[in-house]
Design a protein around this motif. Structure first.
Motif, PDB file in Angstrom:
ATOM      1  N   CYS A 288       0.824  -1.284  -0.045  1.00 32.91           N
ATOM      2  CA  CYS A 288      -0.116   0.081   0.072  1.00 32.91           C
ATOM      3  C   CYS A 288       0.829   1.231  -0.104  1.00 32.91           C
ATOM      4  O   CYS A 288       0.695   2.186  -0.598  1.00 32.91           O
ATOM      5  CB  CYS A 288      -1.044  -0.154   1.240  1.00 32.91           C
ATOM      6  SG  CYS A 288      -2.126  -1.150   1.094  1.00 32.91           S
ATOM      7  N   SER A 289       1.943   1.232   0.883  1.00 29.93           N
ATOM      8  CA  SER A 289       2.729   2.447   0.880  1.00 29.93           C
ATOM      9  C   SER A 289       3.412   2.582  -0.271  1.00 29.93           C
ATOM     10  O   SER A 289       3.695   3.749  -1.140  1.00 29.93           O
ATOM     11  CB  SER A 289       3.821   2.054   2.090  1.00 29.93           C
ATOM     12  OG  SER A 289       3.056   2.305   3.185  1.00 29.93           O
ATOM     13  N   ARG A 290       3.845   1.538  -1.370  1.00 31.64           N
ATOM     14  CA  ARG A 290       4.687   1.692  -2.517  1.00 31.64           C
ATOM     15  C   ARG A 290       3.386   2.228  -3.318  1.00 31.64           C
ATOM     16  O   ARG A 290       4.202   3.128  -4.435  1.00 31.64           O
ATOM     17  CB  ARG A 290       5.285   0.383  -2.985  1.00 31.64           C
ATOM     18  CG  ARG A 290       6.441   0.083  -1.887  1.00 31.64           C
ATOM     19  CD  ARG A 290       7.180  -1.099  -2.648  1.00 31.64           C
ATOM     20  NE  ARG A 290       8.366  -1.513  -1.782  1.00 31.64           N
ATOM     21  CZ  ARG A 290       8.949  -2.308  -2.449  1.00 31.64           C
ATOM     22  NH1 ARG A 290       8.847  -2.907  -3.534  1.00 31.64           N
ATOM     23  NH2 ARG A 290      10.262  -2.667  -1.580  1.00 31.64           N
ATOM     24  N   LEU A 291       2.403   1.616  -3.687  1.00 30.08           N
ATOM     25  CA  LEU A 291       1.514   2.044  -4.507  1.00 30.08           C
ATOM     26  C   LEU A 291       0.846   3.620  -4.410  1.00 30.08           C
ATOM     27  O   LEU A 291       0.668   4.387  -5.392  1.00 30.08           O
ATOM     28  CB  LEU A 291       0.403   1.075  -4.644  1.00 30.08           C
ATOM     29  CG  LEU A 291      -0.889   1.403  -5.454  1.00 30.08           C
ATOM     30  CD1 LEU A 291      -0.341   0.972  -6.920  1.00 30.08           C
ATOM     31  CD2 LEU A 291      -2.048   0.045  -5.073  1.00 30.08           C
ATOM     32  N   THR A 292       0.580   3.833  -3.237  1.00 25.54           N
ATOM     33  CA  THR A 292      -0.167   4.986  -3.138  1.00 25.54           C
ATOM     34  C   THR A 292       1.097   6.323  -2.590  1.00 25.54           C
ATOM     35  O   THR A 292       0.384   7.424  -2.737  1.00 25.54           O
ATOM     36  CB  THR A 292      -1.059   5.070  -1.630  1.00 25.54           C
ATOM     37  OG1 THR A 292      -0.410   4.833  -0.568  1.00 25.54           O
ATOM     38  CG2 THR A 292      -2.165   3.847  -1.951  1.00 25.54           C
ATOM     39  N   GLN A 293       2.106   6.038  -2.310  1.00 22.81           N
ATOM     40  CA  GLN A 293       2.876   7.088  -1.806  1.00 22.81           C
ATOM     41  C   GLN A 293       2.559   7.624  -0.507  1.00 22.81           C
ATOM     42  O   GLN A 293       3.051   8.754  -0.246  1.00 22.81           O
ATOM     43  CB  GLN A 293       3.314   7.945  -3.045  1.00 22.81           C
ATOM     44  CG  GLN A 293       3.944   7.193  -4.114  1.00 22.81           C
ATOM     45  CD  GLN A 293       5.263   6.428  -3.839  1.00 22.81           C
ATOM     46  OE1 GLN A 293       6.344   7.233  -3.453  1.00 22.81           O
ATOM     47  NE2 GLN A 293       5.465   5.282  -4.058  1.00 22.81           N
ATOM     48  N   GLU A 294       1.599   7.237   0.258  1.00 23.28           N
ATOM     49  CA  GLU A 294       1.095   7.773   1.416  1.00 23.28           C
ATOM     50  C   GLU A 294       2.151   7.518   2.331  1.00 23.28           C
ATOM     51  O   GLU A 294       2.571   6.092   2.560  1.00 23.28           O
ATOM     52  CB  GLU A 294      -0.196   7.282   1.750  1.00 23.28           C
ATOM     53  CG  GLU A 294      -1.501   7.821   0.931  1.00 23.28           C
ATOM     54  CD  GLU A 294      -1.752   9.240   0.995  1.00 23.28           C
ATOM     55  OE1 GLU A 294      -1.412   9.612   1.999  1.00 23.28           O
ATOM     56  OE2 GLU A 294      -2.060   9.736  -0.043  1.00 23.28           O
ATOM     57  N   LYS A 295       2.435   8.515   3.370  1.00 29.51           N
ATOM     58  CA  LYS A 295       3.263   8.372   4.335  1.00 29.51           C
ATOM     59  C   LYS A 295       2.604   7.939   5.712  1.00 29.51           C
ATOM     60  O   LYS A 295       3.378   7.350   6.553  1.00 29.51           O
ATOM     61  CB  LYS A 295       4.183   9.570   4.707  1.00 29.51           C
ATOM     62  CG  LYS A 295       4.812   9.937   3.259  1.00 29.51           C
ATOM     63  CD  LYS A 295       6.037   8.855   2.918  1.00 29.51           C
ATOM     64  CE  LYS A 295       6.818   9.370   1.743  1.00 29.51           C
ATOM     65  NZ  LYS A 295       7.673   8.505   1.327  1.00 29.51           N
ATOM     66  N   LYS A 296       1.508   8.682   5.955  1.00 26.01           N
ATOM     67  CA  LYS A 296       0.745   8.527   7.352  1.00 26.01           C
ATOM     68  C   LYS A 296      -0.686   8.224   6.863  1.00 26.01           C
ATOM     69  O   LYS A 296      -1.232   8.826   6.369  1.00 26.01           O
ATOM     70  CB  LYS A 296       0.728   9.719   7.990  1.00 26.01           C
ATOM     71  CG  LYS A 296       2.300  10.142   8.427  1.00 26.01           C
ATOM     72  CD  LYS A 296       2.347  11.686   8.822  1.00 26.01           C
ATOM     73  CE  LYS A 296       1.517  11.469  10.302  1.00 26.01           C
ATOM     74  NZ  LYS A 296       1.654  12.925  10.938  1.00 26.01           N
ATOM     75  N   TYR A 297      -1.176   7.027   7.560  1.00 24.16           N
ATOM     76  CA  TYR A 297      -2.632   6.450   7.291  1.00 24.16           C
ATOM     77  C   TYR A 297      -2.864   5.324   8.244  1.00 24.16           C
ATOM     78  O   TYR A 297      -1.931   4.880   9.005  1.00 24.16           O
ATOM     79  CB  TYR A 297      -2.518   6.106   5.682  1.00 24.16           C
ATOM     80  CG  TYR A 297      -1.645   4.830   5.512  1.00 24.16           C
ATOM     81  CD1 TYR A 297      -2.082   3.451   5.562  1.00 24.16           C
ATOM     82  CD2 TYR A 297      -0.666   5.044   4.726  1.00 24.16           C
ATOM     83  CE1 TYR A 297      -1.387   2.414   5.155  1.00 24.16           C
ATOM     84  CE2 TYR A 297       0.364   4.152   4.508  1.00 24.16           C
ATOM     85  CZ  TYR A 297      -0.221   2.869   4.739  1.00 24.16           C
ATOM     86  OH  TYR A 297       0.514   1.762   4.141  1.00 24.16           O
TER      87      TYR A 297
END
Length: 335
Positions: free
Chosen positions: A126-135
């Motif tokens: 999920c982090s690699r796909l979305t580039q989101e840092k905090k979730y």
């Protein structure tokens, strides 16, 4: 060459990674079983081997939520023996609840550490796909739902990540899309203007209600259950002890929706607790029950990302694909 195997509550998944590319992935439904459930997975593992066309594997990653069935040590030992026999004695790797990889010897010394750790693979994907840092990660499977805060690609060190601790702290809910009993969601319902208890001897699962309401498609439902619409109507009537021959199906549809909304409310509250506890305003949703979580989070004023919308081709294999890529990176670092 890396093969990942995810042995879950109702499925066995396989992902084959060659030269940093996923070249095959598959999902097999394992039959229900009591006792030494790990032995039931042997035919499923053989199906994965045949489906992916793999005879020998260099590195094999094992994710497992099934080691609880025969106890942590015995369960993990049975799984190790099975995958070694089927895949030609590969080098075995296990993902720990600290996000690190362990070999077979170390895993067997502390089997609880490598049980139910697939969320680390989900976080990687999920982090690699979305580039989101905090979730907040919400992963609803067939049997349970995991709700975890993620900050900079990792889980805060203040969180204890054993299955027991996650369950204790409300980060793991034993409530999924398929195998959850209705009586674990509600103890009472509204019926004809009365607030009344339910007959908890009624053998209804939440997947029956999702099928009844058209949320779960028939081709997926029949993998787990074989109830007809009439039988589900009958059981819903039995839930409140009324005659199914005299009750219109519109009434039982109302009852089914009421129970589904209750489950959605439970999930929504748990997600809100984690969001507020860690001051997070983005939620990433994945897992077989993604559609159920969609209902739970409708109308939210937070950013919600659904992995199934972004990558429907691999939506059912997210944890394992992420974990396999993490192992690939780990092995490259060791070279």
């Amino acid at each position: 060459m890396i093969l990942g195997i995810d042995i879950g509550g109702k499925h066995v998944r396989g992902v084959f990674l060659l030269n940093d590319q996923v070249v095959g992935h598959t999902v097999v439904v394992a039959p229900a079983c009591f006792g030494e459930r790990e032995l039931v997975y042997i035919p499923a593992l053989e199906q994965i081997r045949d489906a992916l066309g793999i005879a020998l594997v260099d590195h094999l990653l094992v994710l497992s939520t099934a080691t609880l069935s025969s106890g942590f040590t015995k369960g993990l030992t049975l799984i190790c023996e099975a995958v070694e026999n089927i895949f030609g004695n590969p080098c075995l790797h296990f993902l720990g609840n600290d996000g690190k990889f362990y070999n077979k010897t170390d895993a067997l010394k502390n089997p609880e550490k490598v049980c139910c750790t697939e969320y680390w693979g989900t976080i990687t994907f999920c982090s690699r796909l979305t580039q989101e840092k905090k979730y907040v990660l919400v992963d609803m499977g067939t049997q349970s739902t995991t709700i975890l805060p993620v900050i900079n690609g990792s889980i805060p060190t203040s969180i204890e990540c054993t299955p027991h601790a996650a369950f204790r702290d409300g980060l793991l809910i034993m409530m999924g899309m398929i195998g959850t009993h209705v009586y674990s969601v509600v103890s009472s319902v509204q019926w004809n203007g009365y607030h009344m208890p339910i007959n908890d001897y009624t053998p209804l699962l939440m997947c029956d209600l999702y099928f009844y309401e058209g949320i779960l498609k028939s081709e997926e439902y029949i993998l787990y259950r074989e109830l007809s619409m009439d039988q589900i109507h009958h059981f819903l009537c039995n839930l409140v002890l009324v005659d199914f021959l005299t009750v219109d199906k519109a009434k039982t549809h109302e009852l089914a929706k009421q129970i589904i909304e209750k489950q959605e409310g439970i999930i929504s509250q748990h997600v809100e607790n984690v969001c507020s506890g860690f001051s997070l305003d983005t939620v990433i949703v994945t897992g077989r029950g993604e559609g159920v979580v969609h209902g739970a989070l409708k109308g939210w004023n937070k950013k919600v990302i659904y992995i199934g919308d972004l990558r429907p081709d691999v939506a059912n294999n997210v944890p394992l694909i992420g974990a396999v890529y993490s192992l690939h990176d780990h092995l490259n670092e060791l070279r």
